[in-house]
Design a protein around this motif. Structure first.
Motif, PDB file in Angstrom:
ATOM      1  N   SER A  68      -4.728  -1.490 -11.451  1.00  0.00           N
ATOM      2  CA  SER A  68      -4.793  -2.410 -10.311  1.00  0.00           C
ATOM      3  C   SER A  68      -3.448  -3.082 -10.024  1.00  0.00           C
ATOM      4  CB  SER A  68      -5.854  -3.486 -10.564  1.00  0.00           C
ATOM      5  OG  SER A  68      -5.432  -4.381 -11.582  1.00  0.00           O
ATOM      6  N   TRP A  69      -2.523  -3.056 -11.004  1.00  0.00           N
ATOM      7  CA  TRP A  69      -1.271  -3.777 -10.830  1.00  0.00           C
ATOM      8  C   TRP A  69      -0.342  -3.165  -9.778  1.00  0.00           C
ATOM      9  CZ3 TRP A  69       1.091  -7.927 -10.408  1.00  0.00           C
ATOM     10  CH2 TRP A  69       2.471  -8.051 -10.543  1.00  0.00           C
ATOM     11  N   PRO A  70      -0.079  -1.847  -9.744  1.00  0.00           N
ATOM     12  CA  PRO A  70       0.865  -1.302  -8.746  1.00  0.00           C
ATOM     13  C   PRO A  70       0.498  -1.628  -7.288  1.00  0.00           C
ATOM     14  CG  PRO A  70       0.505   0.298 -10.473  1.00  0.00           C
ATOM     15  CD  PRO A  70      -0.498  -0.794 -10.698  1.00  0.00           C
ATOM     16  N   PRO A  71      -0.768  -1.443  -6.851  1.00  0.00           N
ATOM     17  CA  PRO A  71      -1.062  -1.795  -5.459  1.00  0.00           C
ATOM     18  C   PRO A  71      -0.979  -3.293  -5.178  1.00  0.00           C
ATOM     19  CG  PRO A  71      -3.058  -1.093  -6.602  1.00  0.00           C
ATOM     20  CD  PRO A  71      -1.916  -0.775  -7.486  1.00  0.00           C
ATOM     21  N   LEU A  72      -1.342  -4.110  -6.176  1.00  0.00           N
ATOM     22  CA  LEU A  72      -1.223  -5.556  -5.992  1.00  0.00           C
ATOM     23  C   LEU A  72       0.244  -5.953  -5.902  1.00  0.00           C
ATOM     24  CD1 LEU A  72      -2.225  -8.435  -5.857  1.00  0.00           C
ATOM     25  CD2 LEU A  72      -2.511  -8.416  -8.358  1.00  0.00           C
ATOM     26  N   LYS A  73       1.071  -5.388  -6.759  1.00  0.00           N
ATOM     27  CA  LYS A  73       2.502  -5.675  -6.722  1.00  0.00           C
ATOM     28  C   LYS A  73       3.101  -5.245  -5.386  1.00  0.00           C
ATOM     29  CE  LYS A  73       6.801  -4.699  -9.236  1.00  0.00           C
ATOM     30  NZ  LYS A  73       7.393  -3.969 -10.398  1.00  0.00           N
ATOM     31  N   GLN A  74       2.679  -4.095  -4.875  1.00  0.00           N
ATOM     32  CA  GLN A  74       3.161  -3.626  -3.580  1.00  0.00           C
ATOM     33  C   GLN A  74       2.786  -4.603  -2.471  1.00  0.00           C
ATOM     34  OE1 GLN A  74       1.643   0.236  -2.491  1.00  0.00           O
ATOM     35  NE2 GLN A  74       2.871   0.364  -0.620  1.00  0.00           N
ATOM     36  N   ALA A  75       1.576  -5.125  -2.528  1.00  0.00           N
ATOM     37  CA  ALA A  75       1.140  -6.099  -1.524  1.00  0.00           C
ATOM     38  C   ALA A  75       1.957  -7.385  -1.623  1.00  0.00           C
ATOM     39  CB  ALA A  75      -0.351  -6.395  -1.695  1.00  0.00           C
ATOM     40  N   LEU A  76       2.209  -7.841  -2.840  1.00  0.00           N
ATOM     41  CA  LEU A  76       2.998  -9.060  -3.019  1.00  0.00           C
ATOM     42  C   LEU A  76       4.411  -8.891  -2.468  1.00  0.00           C
ATOM     43  CD1 LEU A  76       1.891  -9.913  -6.665  1.00  0.00           C
ATOM     44  CD2 LEU A  76       1.309 -11.215  -4.620  1.00  0.00           C
ATOM     45  N   GLN A  77       4.997  -7.726  -2.689  1.00  0.00           N
ATOM     46  CA  GLN A  77       6.333  -7.459  -2.170  1.00  0.00           C
ATOM     47  C   GLN A  77       6.321  -7.383  -0.649  1.00  0.00           C
ATOM     48  OE1 GLN A  77       7.171  -3.883  -4.405  1.00  0.00           O
ATOM     49  NE2 GLN A  77       8.129  -5.001  -6.092  1.00  0.00           N
ATOM     50  N   HIS A  78       5.244  -6.871  -0.083  1.00  0.00           N
ATOM     51  CA  HIS A  78       5.139  -6.769   1.377  1.00  0.00           C
ATOM     52  C   HIS A  78       5.063  -8.151   2.037  1.00  0.00           C
ATOM     53  CE1 HIS A  78       3.811  -5.403   5.343  1.00  0.00           C
ATOM     54  NE2 HIS A  78       2.832  -6.289   5.259  1.00  0.00           N
ATOM     55  N   TYR A  79       4.279  -9.047   1.459  1.00  0.00           N
ATOM     56  CA  TYR A  79       4.048 -10.346   2.095  1.00  0.00           C
ATOM     57  C   TYR A  79       5.096 -11.395   1.725  1.00  0.00           C
ATOM     58  CZ  TYR A  79      -0.497  -8.579   3.536  1.00  0.00           C
ATOM     59  OH  TYR A  79      -1.508  -7.837   4.113  1.00  0.00           O
ATOM     60  N   GLY A  80       5.836 -11.168   0.657  1.00  0.00           N
ATOM     61  CA  GLY A  80       6.878 -12.122   0.295  1.00  0.00           C
ATOM     62  C   GLY A  80       6.333 -13.507   0.001  1.00  0.00           C
ATOM     63  N   SER A  81       6.962 -14.518   0.551  1.00  0.00           N
ATOM     64  CA  SER A  81       6.602 -15.905   0.259  1.00  0.00           C
ATOM     65  C   SER A  81       5.290 -16.342   0.894  1.00  0.00           C
ATOM     66  CB  SER A  81       7.723 -16.843   0.726  1.00  0.00           C
ATOM     67  OG  SER A  81       7.942 -16.713   2.122  1.00  0.00           O
ATOM     68  N   SER A  82       4.681 -15.483   1.705  1.00  0.00           N
ATOM     69  CA  SER A  82       3.403 -15.838   2.336  1.00  0.00           C
ATOM     70  C   SER A  82       2.234 -15.760   1.358  1.00  0.00           C
ATOM     71  CB  SER A  82       3.111 -14.915   3.528  1.00  0.00           C
ATOM     72  OG  SER A  82       4.092 -15.070   4.535  1.00  0.00           O
ATOM     73  N   TYR A 210      -3.857  -0.601  -2.132  1.00  0.00           N
ATOM     74  CA  TYR A 210      -2.971  -1.364  -1.249  1.00  0.00           C
ATOM     75  C   TYR A 210      -3.602  -1.635   0.115  1.00  0.00           C
ATOM     76  CZ  TYR A 210       1.068  -2.359   1.729  1.00  0.00           C
ATOM     77  OH  TYR A 210       1.936  -2.920   2.632  1.00  0.00           O
ATOM     78  N   ASN A 211      -4.245  -0.633   0.695  1.00  0.00           N
ATOM     79  CA  ASN A 211      -4.857  -0.812   2.017  1.00  0.00           C
ATOM     80  C   ASN A 211      -5.975  -1.845   1.983  1.00  0.00           C
ATOM     81  OD1 ASN A 211      -3.203   1.093   3.294  1.00  0.00           O
ATOM     82  ND2 ASN A 211      -4.548   2.791   2.733  1.00  0.00           N
ATOM     83  N   ALA A 212      -6.712  -1.875   0.876  1.00  0.00           N
ATOM     84  CA  ALA A 212      -7.770  -2.878   0.743  1.00  0.00           C
ATOM     85  C   ALA A 212      -7.180  -4.283   0.666  1.00  0.00           C
ATOM     86  CB  ALA A 212      -8.620  -2.581  -0.488  1.00  0.00           C
ATOM     87  N   TRP A 213      -6.063  -4.421  -0.055  1.00  0.00           N
ATOM     88  CA  TRP A 213      -5.397  -5.718  -0.105  1.00  0.00           C
ATOM     89  C   TRP A 213      -4.927  -6.142   1.284  1.00  0.00           C
ATOM     90  CZ3 TRP A 213      -6.168  -9.176  -3.462  1.00  0.00           C
ATOM     91  CH2 TRP A 213      -6.296  -8.884  -4.820  1.00  0.00           C
ATOM     92  N   ARG A 214      -4.403  -5.205   2.056  1.00  0.00           N
ATOM     93  CA  ARG A 214      -3.942  -5.528   3.409  1.00  0.00           C
ATOM     94  C   ARG A 214      -5.095  -6.045   4.268  1.00  0.00           C
ATOM     95  NH1 ARG A 214       0.811  -3.371   5.466  1.00  0.00           N
ATOM     96  NH2 ARG A 214       0.215  -4.673   7.256  1.00  0.00           N
ATOM     97  N   LYS A 215      -6.259  -5.425   4.133  1.00  0.00           N
ATOM     98  CA  LYS A 215      -7.417  -5.846   4.928  1.00  0.00           C
ATOM     99  C   LYS A 215      -7.854  -7.262   4.564  1.00  0.00           C
ATOM    100  CE  LYS A 215      -9.306  -1.193   5.647  1.00  0.00           C
ATOM    101  NZ  LYS A 215     -10.426  -0.259   5.347  1.00  0.00           N
ATOM    102  N   VAL A 216      -7.701  -7.615   3.293  1.00  0.00           N
ATOM    103  CA  VAL A 216      -8.080  -8.961   2.864  1.00  0.00           C
ATOM    104  C   VAL A 216      -7.042  -9.990   3.292  1.00  0.00           C
ATOM    105  CG1 VAL A 216      -8.422 -10.443   0.832  1.00  0.00           C
ATOM    106  CG2 VAL A 216      -9.437  -8.155   0.891  1.00  0.00           C
ATOM    107  N   ILE A 217      -5.758  -9.663   3.107  1.00  0.00           N
ATOM    108  CA  ILE A 217      -4.701 -10.667   3.246  1.00  0.00           C
ATOM    109  C   ILE A 217      -4.190 -10.815   4.675  1.00  0.00           C
ATOM    110  CG2 ILE A 217      -2.405 -11.342   2.438  1.00  0.00           C
ATOM    111  CD1 ILE A 217      -3.004  -9.868  -0.163  1.00  0.00           C
ATOM    112  N   ASP A 218      -4.123  -9.735   5.444  1.00  0.00           N
ATOM    113  CA  ASP A 218      -3.559  -9.796   6.802  1.00  0.00           C
ATOM    114  C   ASP A 218      -4.141 -10.933   7.642  1.00  0.00           C
ATOM    115  OD1 ASP A 218      -1.657  -7.844   6.555  1.00  0.00           O
ATOM    116  OD2 ASP A 218      -2.790  -6.288   7.589  1.00  0.00           O
ATOM    117  N   PRO A 219      -5.471 -11.040   7.745  1.00  0.00           N
ATOM    118  CA  PRO A 219      -6.009 -12.129   8.581  1.00  0.00           C
ATOM    119  C   PRO A 219      -5.728 -13.516   8.030  1.00  0.00           C
ATOM    120  CG  PRO A 219      -7.780 -10.938   7.460  1.00  0.00           C
ATOM    121  CD  PRO A 219      -6.539 -10.147   7.252  1.00  0.00           C
ATOM    122  N   LEU A 220      -5.621 -13.644   6.706  1.00  0.00           N
ATOM    123  CA  LEU A 220      -5.346 -14.952   6.109  1.00  0.00           C
ATOM    124  C   LEU A 220      -3.915 -15.390   6.386  1.00  0.00           C
ATOM    125  CD1 LEU A 220      -7.107 -14.443   2.633  1.00  0.00           C
ATOM    126  CD2 LEU A 220      -8.044 -15.467   4.719  1.00  0.00           C
TER     127      LEU A 220
END
Length: 237
Positions: A68-82, A210-220
């Motif tokens: 679970s760590w690589p896709p979560l890390k990728q999401a964190l890098q994508h969103y940065g300080s958000s 990663y795509n699942a993380w995007r679906k959760v985080i994008d609207p937030l």
């Protein structure tokens, strides 16, 4: 008579053990600071109200946590300080040597917090060295010795004496116990578990891509930006 699955039995046993240990050592609760390691922000000086907060519960020797760590890390890098990540440890009793591995992360975090996640990634990469049939005949002391070697490689040879001392005193042992008890107090019984802004995600115990993380985080993140823009308009008005 209702037959319980092995997984269900383990969950019930884990919760019973968690309640027992929490009650037996309640004098360590609450800890002097919030449990968890902050990703890419060792000082922990981030404003929770300005970010989407992900709380992850990992066991460093759990294959699902590793995956679970690589896709979560990728999401964190994508969103940065958000987006911020607060990582909690839950050393599961059915993963050999998980407590020692989790303790090593507390040792590193106390000595040089910038090396905490590099050590986590090393443990994920070489999980087989510390779990499974090949470790069952090894003594606890030999496992700790090997973990000390790995931790020294990550931190640097100048830290060796401090690492050995940290494994000899009770500070990091208590910190690791507190992590276990904190997870239990949140109803966490397996890994990985994920909370987003305090709410549990439904796909517990499984890696999220990663795509699942995007679906959760994008609207937030979008909602946060909208709120900030409104606040800026009200300020200038």
């Amino acid at each position: 008579m209702v037959l319980l699955t092995v997984e269900r039995r383990m969950k019930i046993l884990f919760l019973v053990l968690a309640i027992f240990f929490t009650a037996a050592t309640a004098d360590y609760i609450p800890p002097p600071r919030l449990d968890g390691f902050v990703y890419n922000n060792p000082s922990s000086s981030f404003a929770l109200q300005d970010t989407v907060l992900i709380e992850a519960y990992f066991d460093p020797l759990c294959p699902d946590s590793r995956d679970s760590w690589p896709p979560l890390k990728q999401a964190l890098q994508h969103y940065g300080s958000s987006v911020s990540l607060l990582l909690h440890l839950l050393p599961l009793p059915y993963h050999d040597n998980a407590f020692v591995a989790s303790r090593a992360l507390h040792v590193v975090n106390n000595l040089n917090s910038s090396a905490t996640f590099p050590l986590l990634e090393w443990l994920f990469k070489y999980q087989e060295k510390f779990s499974g049939a090949q470790t069952r005949e090894l003594s606890r002391a030999s496992i700790v010795e090997e973990i000390v070697k790995v931790t020294t490689q990550v931190l640097g040879s100048s830290y060796y004496n401090s690492i050995v001392k940290s494994f000899s005193d009770t500070t990091t042992e208590i910190q690791t116990r507190v992590s276990f008890k904190y997870a239990a107090s949140r109803g966490v019984y397996g890994t990985p578990f994920f909370y987003v802004n305090g709410f549990l995600l439904p796909d517990i115990g499984e890696a999220i891509d990663y795509n699942a993380w995007r679906k959760v985080i994008d609207p937030l993140v979008a909602a946060n930006k909208g709120t900030k823009n409104e606040d800026s308009i009200h300020f200038f008005l």
